[in-house]
Design an enzyme around this catalytic site. Structure first.
Site, mmCIF file in Angstrom:
data_model
loop_
_atom_site.group_PDB
_atom_site.id
_atom_site.type_symbol
_atom_site.label_atom_id
_atom_site.label_comp_id
_atom_site.label_asym_id
_atom_site.label_seq_id
_atom_site.Cartn_x
_atom_site.Cartn_y
_atom_site.Cartn_z
ATOM 1 N N LYS A 152 36.295 48.871 55.609
ATOM 2 C CA LYS A 152 34.857 48.187 56.086
ATOM 3 C C LYS A 152 34.738 47.800 57.388
ATOM 4 C CE LYS A 152 34.637 47.178 51.096
ATOM 5 N NZ LYS A 152 34.786 46.323 50.210
ATOM 6 N N GLN B 284 36.048 39.916 49.866
ATOM 7 C CA GLN B 284 36.869 40.881 49.112
ATOM 8 C C GLN B 284 37.205 40.771 47.544
ATOM 9 O OE1 GLN B 284 36.747 44.390 50.122
ATOM 10 N NE2 GLN B 284 37.770 44.576 48.206
ATOM 11 N N ASP C 100 27.003 42.102 49.364
ATOM 12 C CA ASP C 100 27.637 42.921 48.311
ATOM 13 C C ASP C 100 27.126 42.782 47.249
ATOM 14 O OD1 ASP C 100 29.732 44.801 47.921
ATOM 15 O OD2 ASP C 100 31.363 43.495 47.714
#
Ligand code: NAP
Length: 294
Positions: A54, A97, A120
């Site tokens: 990422k 994450q 996200d």
């Protein structure tokens, strides 16, 4: 049947090119960088790799990253970091994450990310708004799946879709996104009876199980569209959650090179959008302030 491959790499490249141009324009317009904060907790090897991928992708399009690598942390301390990042004007998006180590209350942490930085889309707030069809950042993988369908002009309206998996990050949000586009959606999970029959009667099959080649080729209806979000390592090779439906499906995503690359591209696109919206909100607020001062 001649099956067509839905090339996730091509979709991701198109999204990245668009994001790169817009990031360039943003920097010219505002003389400011766009920055994504990434938070990695624990020692999970796969998570480390994903964060690295990422960060590299951010670099490719001109988005800066500020990386937090935390071998251990408590829920409370992680929340403090998130709250500091929410207030930090230089940070446009926050990515935690997942999965977080079991000792951390994952959803509580996701829910602390401010709506405007939740790139996200994993907070309950973002999920709720997205499900209601309101403006919100969608979770990266399901957003990527919708981008693949859009790229190839696949209209889901009126089609029967079967989503296998009901996780917060994938199964549930993709089911909502398909429903919002007027597909008729069935969500299957480990307690579903007669999974094969559910899949066999579906025009669109979304595989999000986390078990290598669990969905068999002969469960797929002739001409169905198969999107395989699965990513499993078997004998050093990456395989999906479904056997390759080549020859049966009308369209399908390969593994690797299908959903994976587009997931990262969605994160870039959401981060750019977050930065633009934050600037628009500031402009809006200052206009109101001027009006109020008159
Ligand atoms: P997850 O949280 O483990 O969820 C798996 C889901 O599959 C659960 O809802 C589970 O049902 C269901 N399931 C398990 N066994 C089943 C069975 N026998 N029959 C029907 N359903 C069954 O997994 P996830 O995080 O959603 O990930 C799913 C897959 O997508 C994994 O392969 C993962 O690596 C991949 N993934 C890829 C990306 C990407 O960027 N490409 C991103 C995220 C995930 P219950 O709820 O009943 O337990």
């Amino acid at each position: 049947m001649q099956s067509k491959i839905l090339n996730g790499k091509a979709v991701a490249t198109a999204i990245e090119n668009d994001v790169r141009n817009k990031v360039f324009d943003f920097k010219n317009n505002y003389n400011e960088e766009i920055t994504l904060a990434t938070i990695l907790v624990g020692n999970d090897k796969a998570s480390k790799t994903y964060v690295k991928m990422k960060s590299k992708a951010c670099l490719r399009v001109g988005i800066k990253t500020r990386e937090f690598v935390l071998p251990t942390i408590t829920t409370e301390s992680l929340i403090q970091i998130i709250e500091t990042l929410n207030e930090d004007q230089e940070i446009n998006g926050i990515l935690i994450q997942h999965p977080l180590p079991k000792c951390i209350d994952e959803q509580k942490c996701f829910d602390k990310i401010s709506a405007e930085k939740d790139v996200d889309g994993l907070s309950s707030h973002s999920f709720g708004k997205m499900t209601f069809g309101l403006e919100a950042f969608g979770a990266a993988t399901p957003t990527g799946i919708m981008s693949i369908l859009d790229f190839y002009n696949i209209n889901v309206e009126g089609k029967k879709a079967c989503v296998i998996g009901r996780s917060q990050i994938l199964g549930k949000p993709i089911a909502s996104m398909l429903l919002n586009r007027n597909a008729t959606v069935t969500i299957c999970h480990s307690k579903t009876k007669n999974l094969k029959a559910e899949i066999k009667s579906s025009d669109i099959v979304i595989c999000a199980v986390g078990k290598p080649e669990f969905i068999k080729k002969d469960w797929i209806k002739e001409g169905a569209i198969v999107i395989d979000a699965g990513y499993n390592y078997v004998n050093g090779k990456s395989v999906g959650d479904a056997e390759s439906p080549d020859g049966i499906a009308s369209f399908y995503t390969p593994v690797p090179g299908g959903v994976g690359p587009v997931t990262i591209a969605s994160l870039l696109s959401n981060t750019l959008e977050a930065a633009i919206k934050q600037k628009e909100n500031i402009k809006q607020k200052s206009k109101q302030y001027i009006k109020g001062g008159k």
